[in-house]
Design a protein around this motif. Sequence first.
Motif, PDB file in Angstrom:
ATOM      1  N   TRP A   1       0.852  -1.185   0.000  1.00  8.04           N
ATOM      2  CA  TRP A   1       0.000   0.000   0.000  1.00  8.04           C
ATOM      3  C   TRP A   1       0.889   1.236   0.000  1.00  8.04           C
ATOM      4  CZ3 TRP A   1      -5.135  -0.344  -0.644  1.00  8.04           C
ATOM      5  CH2 TRP A   1      -5.735  -1.573  -0.413  1.00  8.04           C
ATOM      6  N   ARG A   2       0.451   2.280  -0.704  1.00  2.16           N
ATOM      7  CA  ARG A   2       1.199   3.543  -0.694  1.00  2.16           C
ATOM      8  C   ARG A   2       0.251   4.700  -0.980  1.00  2.16           C
ATOM      9  NH1 ARG A   2       2.988   5.855  -5.627  1.00  2.16           N
ATOM     10  NH2 ARG A   2       2.316   4.697  -7.457  1.00  2.16           N
ATOM     11  N   GLU A   3       0.680   5.902  -0.626  1.00  3.48           N
ATOM     12  CA  GLU A   3      -0.101   7.095  -0.930  1.00  3.48           C
ATOM     13  C   GLU A   3       0.206   7.556  -2.338  1.00  3.48           C
ATOM     14  OE1 GLU A   3       0.303  10.170   1.957  1.00  3.48           O
ATOM     15  OE2 GLU A   3      -0.798   9.034   3.456  1.00  3.48           O
ATOM     16  N   ALA A   4      -0.828   8.055  -3.015  1.00  2.00           N
ATOM     17  CA  ALA A   4      -0.641   8.534  -4.384  1.00  2.00           C
ATOM     18  C   ALA A   4      -1.687   9.595  -4.704  1.00  2.00           C
ATOM     19  CB  ALA A   4      -0.753   7.378  -5.373  1.00  2.00           C
ATOM     20  N   GLN A   5      -1.406  10.342  -5.748  1.00  2.00           N
ATOM     21  CA  GLN A   5      -2.353  11.306  -6.304  1.00  2.00           C
ATOM     22  C   GLN A   5      -3.119  10.581  -7.416  1.00  2.00           C
ATOM     23  OE1 GLN A   5      -2.191  13.998  -4.425  1.00  2.00           O
ATOM     24  NE2 GLN A   5      -0.305  13.161  -3.579  1.00  2.00           N
ATOM     25  N   ILE A   6      -4.433  10.638  -7.372  1.00  2.00           N
ATOM     26  CA  ILE A   6      -5.265  10.010  -8.400  1.00  2.00           C
ATOM     27  C   ILE A   6      -5.958  11.143  -9.136  1.00  2.00           C
ATOM     28  CG2 ILE A   6      -7.150   8.400  -8.861  1.00  2.00           C
ATOM     29  CD1 ILE A   6      -6.080   7.619  -5.701  1.00  2.00           C
ATOM     30  N   VAL A   7      -5.719  11.223 -10.431  1.00  2.00           N
ATOM     31  CA  VAL A   7      -6.186  12.350 -11.224  1.00  2.00           C
ATOM     32  C   VAL A   7      -7.188  11.849 -12.262  1.00  2.00           C
ATOM     33  CG1 VAL A   7      -5.472  14.235 -12.718  1.00  2.00           C
ATOM     34  CG2 VAL A   7      -3.973  13.484 -10.865  1.00  2.00           C
ATOM     35  N   ILE A   8      -8.362  12.496 -12.286  1.00  2.00           N
ATOM     36  CA  ILE A   8      -9.439  12.119 -13.190  1.00  2.00           C
ATOM     37  C   ILE A   8      -9.598  13.188 -14.262  1.00  2.00           C
ATOM     38  CG2 ILE A   8     -11.894  11.492 -13.335  1.00  2.00           C
ATOM     39  CD1 ILE A   8     -10.280   9.704 -11.386  1.00  2.00           C
ATOM     40  N   ALA A   9      -9.777  12.740 -15.502  1.00  2.00           N
ATOM     41  CA  ALA A   9     -10.080  13.633 -16.627  1.00  2.00           C
ATOM     42  C   ALA A   9     -11.379  13.126 -17.243  1.00  2.00           C
ATOM     43  CB  ALA A   9      -8.968  13.629 -17.660  1.00  2.00           C
TER      44      ALA A   9
ATOM     45  N   TYR B   1      -4.141   9.700 -14.407  1.00  2.00           N
ATOM     46  CA  TYR B   1      -2.802   9.592 -13.825  1.00  2.00           C
ATOM     47  C   TYR B   1      -2.907   9.083 -12.393  1.00  2.00           C
ATOM     48  CZ  TYR B   1       1.623  11.178 -11.745  1.00  2.00           C
ATOM     49  OH  TYR B   1       2.821  11.238 -11.091  1.00  2.00           O
ATOM     50  N   VAL B   2      -1.975   8.234 -12.009  1.00  2.00           N
ATOM     51  CA  VAL B   2      -1.802   7.812 -10.618  1.00  2.00           C
ATOM     52  C   VAL B   2      -0.307   7.876 -10.346  1.00  2.00           C
ATOM     53  CG1 VAL B   2      -2.021   5.931  -8.955  1.00  2.00           C
ATOM     54  CG2 VAL B   2      -3.799   6.260 -10.687  1.00  2.00           C
ATOM     55  N   GLY B   3       0.079   8.663  -9.348  1.00  2.00           N
ATOM     56  CA  GLY B   3       1.498   8.798  -9.048  1.00  2.00           C
ATOM     57  C   GLY B   3       1.748   9.848  -7.991  1.00  2.00           C
ATOM     58  N   ASP B   4       2.968  10.335  -7.942  1.00  2.00           N
ATOM     59  CA  ASP B   4       3.385  11.272  -6.905  1.00  2.00           C
ATOM     60  C   ASP B   4       3.153  12.742  -7.255  1.00  2.00           C
ATOM     61  OD1 ASP B   4       4.264   9.170  -5.273  1.00  2.00           O
ATOM     62  OD2 ASP B   4       6.201   9.122  -6.277  1.00  2.00           O
ATOM     63  N   LYS B   5       3.056  13.078  -8.521  1.00  2.00           N
ATOM     64  CA  LYS B   5       2.944  14.480  -8.927  1.00  2.00           C
ATOM     65  C   LYS B   5       1.530  15.010  -8.730  1.00  2.00           C
ATOM     66  CE  LYS B   5       6.536  14.185 -12.416  1.00  2.00           C
ATOM     67  NZ  LYS B   5       6.846  14.279 -13.835  1.00  2.00           N
ATOM     68  N   GLU B   6       1.461  16.257  -8.253  1.00  2.00           N
ATOM     69  CA  GLU B   6       0.168  16.915  -8.119  1.00  2.00           C
ATOM     70  C   GLU B   6      -0.276  17.425  -9.485  1.00  2.00           C
ATOM     71  OE1 GLU B   6       0.312  19.867  -5.075  1.00  2.00           O
ATOM     72  OE2 GLU B   6       0.683  18.377  -3.514  1.00  2.00           O
ATOM     73  N   PRO B   7      -1.571  17.361  -9.763  1.00  2.00           N
ATOM     74  CA  PRO B   7      -2.061  17.776 -11.082  1.00  2.00           C
ATOM     75  C   PRO B   7      -2.229  19.286 -11.192  1.00  2.00           C
ATOM     76  CG  PRO B   7      -3.899  17.107  -9.749  1.00  2.00           C
ATOM     77  CD  PRO B   7      -2.654  16.843  -8.932  1.00  2.00           C
TER      78      PRO B   7
END
Length: 74
Positions: free
Chosen positions: A40-48, A54-60
């Motif tokens: 398990w890990r924390e991530a940014q989940i970005v919906i378009a 996108y799923v990863g460390d960068k903020e959208p």
Amino acid sequence: MLRALSREAHLQLIRTAKREQPATMWIKDGRILDVYLRKWREAQIVIAGERIAYVGDKEPLVDERTDIIEAGGY
């Protein structure tokens, strides 16, 4: 059943993932199961639109229309 993507929806996904276009929704610091790392890990989940861009460390890239969900700890 998934519908086929239109050309514009496909381009929206790419632009959002590359941080060239604001996200429709941002699930901030959510916990995901990384099947490759098997943990398990924390991530940014970005919906378009209706799809995950996108799923990863960068903020959208966001704007005033982006829905932001604070998911830290969930």
